[in-house]
Design an enzyme around this catalytic site. Structure first.
Site: not given
Length: 305
Positions: A131, A134-135
């Site tokens: 992701c 997300c990261d």
């Protein structure tokens, strides 16, 4: 015992649904073959959950479960093999048992397709991610790789290129499945470099990912590419096969259910990444859990039929 509600899947969507149902004083059984937490437990640090500046994904899942335990949730580790109508409710079948419920929420989630190369499992959450949204923020001003050839891969590369020093877009073929408008934008971005006809042979490093061993399939040449992060965008597999005769699925196997999380099958609801939708994030999973639980509560209370 016949439960008011059985929730299949104890990821963020399933746990959120359980929280709402338990607070509505419904009897709830959570079933999951892998314990609880789902994909979020693979995230070393979560920084996009409202109200929490940063938290380890495992710790976030622990906090969610602590709330449920305080409300006396029932959790069973079990592989669910099917759901069958049973009178005015349902019988949930597992590999070794069966359970009865008046209503069911399917929060089965997805598994990410993996490359299956040496080092991949070792560096999950330590440089390897599924992701970018997300990261990606952990890799500011660093060089990273995106692996894949579809829209998601190119969109991830464009997203990361805004703050990463360099983004290598690695695809096993010469041609891409992604839309031409996205490819054109990526080709014109100064921070994105295309590596086509290229496969990953190995992920290397000590405590964290440090490099990828690559092979050019056209020349058979191998070389090592230093990167701090690798984002795999080669697809997800919805865990819906056991229920596709109960709830319709789309061409990719996702439950074909709208934002209300209500299916055409009375008493069956769907929540989380297993549902057909454009955005799959932690917050959208918990939102689905809320919506599905409230719909199930209305059904159990006779407010809707």
């Amino acid at each position: 015992m016949r439960y008011d509600l059985i929730i299949i899947g104890a990821g963020p969507a399933g746990m959120t649904a359980a929280l709402y149902a338990l607070r509505a004083e419904k009897s709830v059984l959570l079933l999951d073959s892998a314990g609880y937490g789902g994909q979020i437990t693979l995230s070393d640090c979560v920084e996009n959950y409202p109200g929490i500046a940063n938290v380890n994904g495992y710790d976030l899942a622990e906090g969610m479960m602590a709330q449920l335990r305080a409300l006396n949730v029932k959790l069973e580790n079990a592989n669910v093999t099917g759901v069958e109508p049973d009178g005015d409710g349902y019988r949930v079948l597992t590999a070794s048992d069966s359970y009865e419920a008046r209503a069911v929420i399917l929060a089965t989630g997805v598994t990410h397709r993996k490359l299956g190369v040496p080092g991949e499992e070792k560096f999950l959450g330590r440089g390897v991610s599924f992701c970018a949204v997300c990261d990606g923020g952990f890799f500011r001003k660093k060089e990273v790789a995106v692996i894949g050839g579809g829209n998601t891969a190119v969109q991830d590369a464009l997203y990361l290129a805004e703050f990463c020093q360099r983004v290598y877009l690695i695809h096993r073929r010469e041609g891409f499945r992604a839309e031409e408008r996205l490819l054109e934008k990526a080709r014109n971005h100064p921070n994105i470099e295309f590596l086509t006809n290229t496969v990953v042979l190995e992920m290397r490093g000590e405590m964290r990912l440090a490099s990828l061993l690559l092979k050019n399939t056209a020349t058979d040449e191998e070389h090592e590419l230093a990167v701090a992060g690798a984002f795999e965008a080669i697809g997800s597999i919805p865990q819906n096969a056991a229920f596709d005769q109960l709830v319709p699925v789309d061409g990719e196997g996702y439950f074909a259910v709208g934002d209300d999380c209500v299916t055409s099958q009375k008493g069956i609801f769907v929540a989380g990444d297993c549902r057909a939708k454009k955005v799959r994030q932690l917050t959208t999973a918990t939102a689905d859990g809320t919506v599905a639980a409230l719909a199930a509560i209305d059904y159990l209370d006779g407010i809707v039929q």
